[in-house]
Scaffold this motif. Structure first.
Motif, short mmCIF file in Angstrom:
data_model
loop_
_atom_site.label_atom_id
_atom_site.label_comp_id
_atom_site.label_asym_id
_atom_site.label_seq_id
_atom_site.Cartn_x
_atom_site.Cartn_y
_atom_site.Cartn_z
N ARG A 231 0.83 -1.20 0.00
CA ARG A 231 0.00 0.00 0.00
C ARG A 231 0.87 1.25 0.00
N VAL A 232 0.35 2.32 -0.59
CA VAL A 232 1.08 3.59 -0.60
C VAL A 232 0.08 4.73 -0.48
N ALA A 233 0.43 5.73 0.30
CA ALA A 233 -0.42 6.91 0.45
C ALA A 233 -0.47 7.69 -0.85
N ASP A 234 -1.62 8.29 -1.12
CA ASP A 234 -1.73 9.07 -2.36
C ASP A 234 -1.03 10.41 -2.24
N ARG A 235 -0.82 10.88 -0.99
CA ARG A 235 -0.11 12.14 -0.77
C ARG A 235 0.87 11.95 0.39
N PHE A 236 2.10 12.36 0.19
CA PHE A 236 3.10 12.32 1.26
C PHE A 236 3.21 13.68 1.96
N ARG A 237 2.60 14.71 1.36
CA ARG A 237 2.53 16.02 2.01
C ARG A 237 1.08 16.48 2.03
N VAL A 238 0.62 16.85 3.23
CA VAL A 238 -0.70 17.44 3.39
C VAL A 238 -0.50 18.75 4.13
N GLY A 239 -0.36 19.83 3.40
CA GLY A 239 -0.10 21.12 4.02
C GLY A 239 1.20 21.12 4.78
N ARG A 240 1.11 21.28 6.10
CA ARG A 240 2.30 21.35 6.95
C ARG A 240 2.65 20.00 7.58
N VAL A 241 2.05 18.93 7.07
CA VAL A 241 2.32 17.59 7.59
C VAL A 241 2.90 16.72 6.48
N HIS B 252 7.41 9.53 -2.92
CA HIS B 252 6.30 8.74 -3.46
C HIS B 252 6.80 7.88 -4.62
N ALA B 253 7.64 8.47 -5.48
CA ALA B 253 8.20 7.70 -6.58
C ALA B 253 9.05 6.55 -6.06
N ALA B 254 9.80 6.79 -4.98
CA ALA B 254 10.60 5.72 -4.38
C ALA B 254 9.71 4.62 -3.82
N ALA B 255 8.60 5.00 -3.19
CA ALA B 255 7.68 4.00 -2.63
C ALA B 255 7.05 3.16 -3.74
N SER C 58 7.71 25.76 -1.04
CA SER C 58 7.39 24.83 -2.13
C SER C 58 8.40 23.71 -2.27
N LEU C 59 9.58 23.86 -1.66
CA LEU C 59 10.56 22.76 -1.66
C LEU C 59 9.94 21.50 -1.08
N LEU C 60 9.02 21.65 -0.12
CA LEU C 60 8.43 20.49 0.54
C LEU C 60 7.55 19.68 -0.41
N ASP C 61 7.06 20.30 -1.50
CA ASP C 61 6.31 19.53 -2.49
C ASP C 61 7.17 18.44 -3.11
N THR C 62 8.48 18.71 -3.21
CA THR C 62 9.36 17.72 -3.82
C THR C 62 9.59 16.52 -2.91
N TYR C 63 9.24 16.66 -1.62
CA TYR C 63 9.29 15.47 -0.76
C TYR C 63 8.33 14.42 -1.29
N HIS C 64 7.12 14.84 -1.61
CA HIS C 64 6.17 13.88 -2.21
C HIS C 64 6.69 13.39 -3.56
N ASP C 65 7.16 14.29 -4.40
CA ASP C 65 7.62 13.90 -5.74
C ASP C 65 8.66 12.78 -5.65
N GLU C 66 9.61 12.95 -4.76
CA GLU C 66 10.75 12.03 -4.71
C GLU C 66 10.42 10.76 -3.92
#
Length: 537
Positions: free
Chosen positions: A273-283, A336-339, A326-334
């Motif tokens: 399973r994988v979350a659809d979002r790794f960033r939700v606002g400040r979380v 999530h792709a790894a997951a 906006s740098l934190l958006d790349t946390y999901h990008d990178e």
């Protein structure tokens, strides 16, 4: 009661949360570390395979070598079908690494070592008995409410709450798509004197003592072995203990005359399973809170630590004003792709271990029976692909290099050639404050200047944040770094704060653009300028 904690609240005091907290504190960010349990539970091995690159991350917070020294080092993985060994795999060394490919040590012991590092860190406050039940966000803060009614206010939060994170994911509105496998796995930590098995992993397909299913055996410290048996969906551990079948199961492995002791046992059902979002606002979500996968290949905790490092340096850069939010958006990008990559690899393994139909069983049997003599079939035997660092070649932070095209997932046991988006190999260097290339890189952004390039003159227009320029001939007169990377004349290599290659340039005028892109800043901002960057070498 409301407590304002400037900095980051880390939810979950397991190894991923501990690593996140330590890495944030290392970069000067205050952390409050919350956990719903009253205290730590030291029972059971849980995640045992700690990968080389994870040991390297832990060394950045003073724990890597200690964990490696206490763990059991092994470099060979043996694979059997029934009573015949099909092949063995020796893991590849890239560069001259400071750590072995893996060490086996229980998650419980890793947590103890990390706890000691946390206790010595004044920027981290630990609060047990704080189960987070609600999350509210505003433009400048995140408010966490615990089951006791306490409220913790922080700038950002990282959820590292493990597999049982459904309630928190629901509060955040995060889907957790995927599926679960029907078969179970019985896992036991067993003390026994088996010296011949003390330094290698063994995987058995269809042994006579677990017919039709698999068994995995890992050595651990203190003459302890972690044994995983694949068992049917209706497996009853209590009945096996009562009837003596569990003893027979163990005896089939350790031998009739060998004393043994079961020190921990559990039955697991594996998930993909994988979350659809790794960033939700400040979380941000990290570790098993963001992804679940089968353990074959040791990609769970190892991937979670990679999440922690990715999240920590980005949060630190945002909070210290070195990068935009906006740098934190790349946390999901990178991540999530790894997951997704990890799920693809581990699901393929599970499909081989547990075929869905008769055709799948027949196909697997043909592969296993022919693998002992046919190298082509041997390559199709899937007992798990070992954990490896993901490659951020399509990340928004990476400046591609057309002359170094990415060839895709490398062969099993190998790593991609150094290029933009790839973690640099760990190579010895001689530089102020650093003896390894990754240690040098993790101080901030790092620019490696090849022969004939003026390292000191390359940075006059670079924006803020810690940036270090070094001359490769000065830190590595023997040329080991240049050889390991494949540096060409006139090149400048830009490394991110997590030791990934951000880009390669030959024109120093392009350097500021690559550096800004590496930290998510498309254009320089005067509020980021903090004087001339430091240089060394």
């Amino acid at each position: 009661m409301t407590v304002r904690d400037r900095g980051v609240a880390v939810i979950g005091n397991g190894p991923v949360g501990q690593t996140t907290a330590l890495l944030l504190a290392r970069r000067g960010v205050p952390v409050v570390l919350l956990d719903g349990r009253p205290e730590r539970d030291p029972t059971g091995s849980k995640a045992i395979c700690q990968q080389r690159d994870v040991l390297d991350v832990w060394e950045a917070v003073g724990a890597g070598h200690r964990i490696a020294e206490e763990g059991v080092t092994w470099t060979t993985a043996r694979t059997f079908h029934r009573d015949r060994e099909l092949f063995s795999l020796t893991l590849e060394d890239a560069g001259s690494p400071a750590f072995p490919p893996f060490v086996n040590i229980s998650q419980a012991r890793v947590e103890e070592v990390l706890d000691e590092r946390i206790a010595a860190e004044p920027l981290i406050t630990v609060r047990w008995g704080h189960r987070v039940v609600d999350v509210d966000q505003s433009d400048d803060a995140v408010v966490l409410t615990t089951a006791t009614g306490a409220r913790v206010v922080a700038d950002y939060a990282v959820a590292c709450t493990g597999a049982r994170c459904d309630a928190l994911r629901q509060v955040l509105g995060v889907r957790f798509d995927g599926h679960s496998f029907d078969d179970r796995f019985l896992i036991c930590d067993i003390w026994a004197d088996l010296p011949d098995w003390a330094t290698e992993r063994r995987f058995y397909f269809d042994p006579e003592w677990n017919p039709g299913r698999q068994v995995l055996i890992h050595p651990c410290p203190g003459s302890t072995f972690r044994i995983d048996w694949q068992v049917p969906a209706d497996y009853d551990l209590a009945e096996e203990e009562r009837s003596g079948v569990l003893d027979a199961r163990v005896r089939a492995i350790v031998g009739a005359g060998t004393d043994y002791e079961i020190r921990w046992k559990s039955v697991y059902r594996f998930h993909a399973r994988v979350a659809d979002r790794f960033r939700v606002g400040r979380v941000l979500l990290a570790g098993d809170a963001a992804h679940l996968m089968s353990p074959f290949g040791a990609r769970g905790l190892n991937s979670g630590v990679a999440d922690a490092e990715n999240a920590a340096w980005k949060l630190a850069y945002v909070l210290r004003g070195w990068a935009p939010p906006s740098l934190l958006d790349t946390y999901h990008d990178e991540r999530h792709a790894a997951a997704v990559e990890n799920l693809d690899v581990t699901t393929a393994t599970m499909n081989f271990l547990v075929p869905h139909d008769d055709r799948g069983h027949a196909r697997r049997l043909a592969v296993l029976e022919g693998a002992a003599t046919d190298p082509a079939l041997r390559a199709r035997v899937d007992s798990g692909r070992f954990a490896e660092p993901f490659w951020y070649v399509t990340s928004p932070l990476t400046t591609p290099d057309d002359s170094r095209p990415f060839a895709g997932r490398p062969p099993k046991g190998r790593v991609p050639a150094p290029a933009p988006g790839v973690l640099v190999p760990d190579v010895p260097v001689t530089a102020p404050g650093a003896t390894r290339l990754r240690q040098l890189a993790r101080e901030g952004c790092c620019v490696l200047a090849g022969p004939g390039v003026d390292a000191h003159g390359a940075l006059p227009r670079v924006p803020a944040g810690p940036v270090r320029a070094v001359s490769l001939p000065e830190i590595d007169p023997e040329g080991r770094v240049a050889a390991a990377l494949g540096v060409r004349p006139g090149e400048l290599w830009v490394l991110r704060p997590d030791a990934y290659v951000a880009g390669i340039v030959t024109d120093p005028a392009e350097l500021p653009t690559v550096l800004r892109r590496a930290v998510g800043d498309a254009a320089p901002r005067r509020d980021q300028m903090m004087g001339r960057p430091s240089t060394a070498g």
